[in-house]
Design an enzyme around this catalytic site. Structure first.
Site: not given
Ligand code: IVH
Length: 678
Positions: A410, A316, A413, A115, A117, A227
């Site tokens: 910038c 996992k 530049c 199933e 998780k 579950y």
């Protein structure tokens, strides 16, 4: 009507509604429309308000309690709620299987239930005589919180079990979670209202269940998948885990449709791979796969260690979220000058790779996150998506951490940076003067979907620009093997290959060429449209904004970017230089002149509702065939296309003897004339 009759009517209504609810939320197979469902609920409410004494606690109208709680009560779990051991690879799974065989002293292949998780909150529901009497969180496994009023609001949880044969007291366990779509909608609403957003669906589910006011929980899109069973009193359940779940479903409880029973631990590995590949396409988050011995007698024999069963294990997935330290925030300059803040991170393993950079998108995002250098942050990397900073852990903020500010010039530049009112993006105004923009322009120009120049990697582009061997894209074609060999990590062979690749790339298509210029908002699709609309580069260069907008999907903004691009002298110079270097593409044949089109000279009219297309689409198809499309019928109308519920235009056409086509005939006509519907 006698009270008995009303009572019977109410019972019948509730049963019908519960059945529809079951079809919708549990089986994902609705039997009626939303409006029919609403109508039934309305009817139930109306009768109940007339006979308040006949309202039952399990009535679908009674999901939301009226009064918020002052605090949650405590629930002691009669059967403790356990957690699961983790496996991180196939070896761990093999060990798990071996331990089971050893313990059972048997080498019979084991049947496992597999199933997903679910990444949500573990909850236990208690049904007595089939009625939901209590809902509780897991808490520490022994004692949890009483969240009965909240679980009652969740539509996939039945207030009364369906069918019959349930044990007198039955505890059903499962996970409450928030599907991704609901989570996204909830966050979007919160964002618009200027409220706090949730980091992920799990937190949203937890936060929603922790509400003392069930009306809030009711407004949250929660679901529950069951579950396992906890307490079972006064009755029995099937002997296999899988059959128990199927039985649960028969009683109206939702179970996960991905559950499978497989034989042997190798088959578990296949299941894992399959689901891992499907993970991103599921409608909810999962963080692994749970494998359980299917035979409940064997489960009993195996028993527990500490707080986890010996008969189950969770494999996992690599975590998609991790915590790390944001070392600094730097600013990168993109091809169009956009300045993007980038998070430099203490390297962290997340989503299966090591991540040391994450995009912060723009300054609005930096402000929203309130990210500062030195902060501890949560990084998310899901699927192949680029890593994101999802949250700053404010509790871990160091004293004196300052918010970053957008540089005034910038960083590459030194040109000014502009950030217009409506745009969240800040841009360097340096254009091709800015070496960062030049590098990006070259990278884009040579990329696979553009000029497809093999062997021109990022590091090489850096060197070419920094050493001023290449200032504009046109300079690429002037490079010689001698120049290239002198560069780092460049052998004679690679140099020769690159020169050959550059030469080969000179023969291209007009669409690729347009795309490779890197005009703002002109992606691959727009470039292709422009090429087939204008046929030649000269025609495109000369087009006014109005003419540009005549091409499919070109709106005013795109048209403005294109026109601006070709107005700039330096762009025209680069294009000329490229052509002088011998760039070429096959001529595109002009489409047939419009007076040769099949419907040239005809006027058509569309009326009524079409099902396969909108009327605008129909109009566009007719125009593509050369017709004029008018709004009203006259004796001159060639044909009237009449969809559903056509009215006066149809009768007028009939009285004038104008030919009429229904939608079916129209579709056939379009197809005959080579129109491919999108
Ligand atoms: S079985 C004794 N099945 O995972 C068995 N748990 O670390 C107990 N979970 O607290 C749980 N999906 O919240 C089981 N299909 C699933 C699950 C599942 C999610 C959660 C559950 C539990 C945690 C165990």
């Amino acid at each position: 009507m006698s009270i008995e009759e009303v009572s019977q009517q109410l019972e019948a209504l509730r049963t019908t509604i519960n059945q529809h609810n079951y079809r919708y939320y549990v089986l994902d197979d609705p039997a009626v429309s939303d409006s029919e469902y609403d109508r039934l609920m309305q009817e139930l409410r109306a009768v109940e308000s007339q006979y308040p004494e006949l309202v039952s606690v399990d009535s679908p109208t009674q999901r939301v309690g009226a009064q918020p709680l002052a605090k949650f009560g405590q629930v002691r779990h009669e059967v403790p709620m356990l957690s699961l051991d983790n496996a991180f690879n196939q070896d761990d799974l093999q060990d798990f299987d071996r331990r089971i065989h050893d313990r059972l002293k048997s080498d019979v292949t084991i049947e496992y239930a597999c199933e997903p998780k679910l990444d949500g909150i573990a909850v236990s529901l208690l049904y007595e005589g089939g009625m939901l009497v209590r809902g509780a969180t897991r808490g520490d496994g022994q004692t949890g919180e009483d969240i009965t009023l909240n679980v009652r609001t969740i539509p996939s949880i039945p207030l009364k079990l369906l069918g019959s044969g349930w044990p007198t007291r039955l505890e059903v366990r499962g996970e409450i979670y928030m599907p991704r779509a609901g989570f996204a909608a909830l966050n979007e609403k919160a964002m618009k209202a200027g409220e706090k957003t949730f980091v992920n669906p799990r937190n949203a589910a937890a936060g929603s269940l922790r509400q003392l006011d069930p009306r809030i929980t009711n407004s949250r899109p929660l679901e529950m998948c069951c579950y396992s069973a906890g307490l079972v009193d006064g009755g029995t359940l099937p002997e296999k885990h899988g059959d128990v779940l199927t039985q649960f479903q028969g009683w109206g409880l939702k179970i996960n449709p991905e559950m499978r029973i497989v034989t042997g631990i190798e088959a578990c590995a296949d299941y894992y791979e399959n689901l891992a590949a499907k993970r991103d396409s599921l409608s909810y988050d999962i963080d692994g796969i749970v494998f359980k011995v299917n035979d409940l007698k064997l489960q009993q024999q195996l028993g527990f260690v500490a707080r986890a069963p010996r008969w189950a294990i969770a494999r996992k997935f690599p975590a998609q979220e991790e915590m790390t330290v944001l070392k600094s925030i730097e600013f990168q300059v993109g091809r169009t000058g956009a300045i993007t803040p980038v998070a430099r991170l203490e390297p962290v393993f997340v989503g299966g790779v090591t991540v040391s950079n994450a995009t912060l998108h723009n300054m609005d995002e930096v402000e929203r996150l309130d990210a500062r250098a030195g902060d501890t942050v949560i990084i998310r990397r899901a699927g192949d998506v680029i890593p994101q900073v999802v949250k700053v852990v404010l509790e871990k903020r160091l004293e004196g951490a300052l918010p970053p500010s957008l540089p005034e010039a910038c960083p590459v530049c030194g040109s000014d940076i502009e950030r217009s009112e409506e745009e969240t993006v800040a841009r360097c105004t340096g254009g091709l003067f800015c070496s960062a923009q030049r590098k990006e322009a070259i990278r884009h120009f040579s990329s696979r979907k553009a000029m497809d120049i093999d062997g021109l990697g990022e590091k090489l582009i850096e060197q070419l620009v920094d050493k001023e061997l290449v200032n504009t894209i046109a300079d690429l074609f002037r490079l010689t093997e001698e120049q290239l060999i002198r560069l780092e990590r460049m052998g004679a062979k690679s140099a020769a290959n690159l020169v050959a690749a550059l030469k080969a790339s000179k023969t291209t298509t007009l669409a690729r060429f347009i795309y490779s210029l890197g005009i703002r908002e002109v992606g691959e699709a727009t470039a292709a449209t422009l090429a087939s609309h204008f046929c030649t580069l000269e025609a495109l260069e000369a087009a006014t904004q109005e003419e540009l907008q005549a091409a499919d999907d070109v709106g005013p903004i795109v048209a403005q970017h294109i026109a601006m691009f070709f107005q700039q002298a330096h762009n025209r110079e680069v294009i000329e230089a490229l052509l002088a270097q011998g760039l070429n593409w096959p001529a595109i044949e002009k489409p047939v002149e419009s007076d040769e089109l099949p419907l040239t000279g005809q006027t058509w009219v569309l009326t009524g509702a079409l099902t396969a297309m909108t009327r605008d689409e129909g109009k566009a198809y007719l125009q593509a065939l050369g017709a004029k499309v008018a709004g009203s019928v006259s004796a001159k109308t060639a044909t009237l296309v009449a969809g559903e519920k056509a009215g006066s235009k149809l009768s007028k056409a009939q009285s004038l003897g104008v030919s009429v086509m229904d939608e079916e005939a129209f579709m056939a006509f379009l197809q005959e004339h080579g129109i491919v519907m999108s």
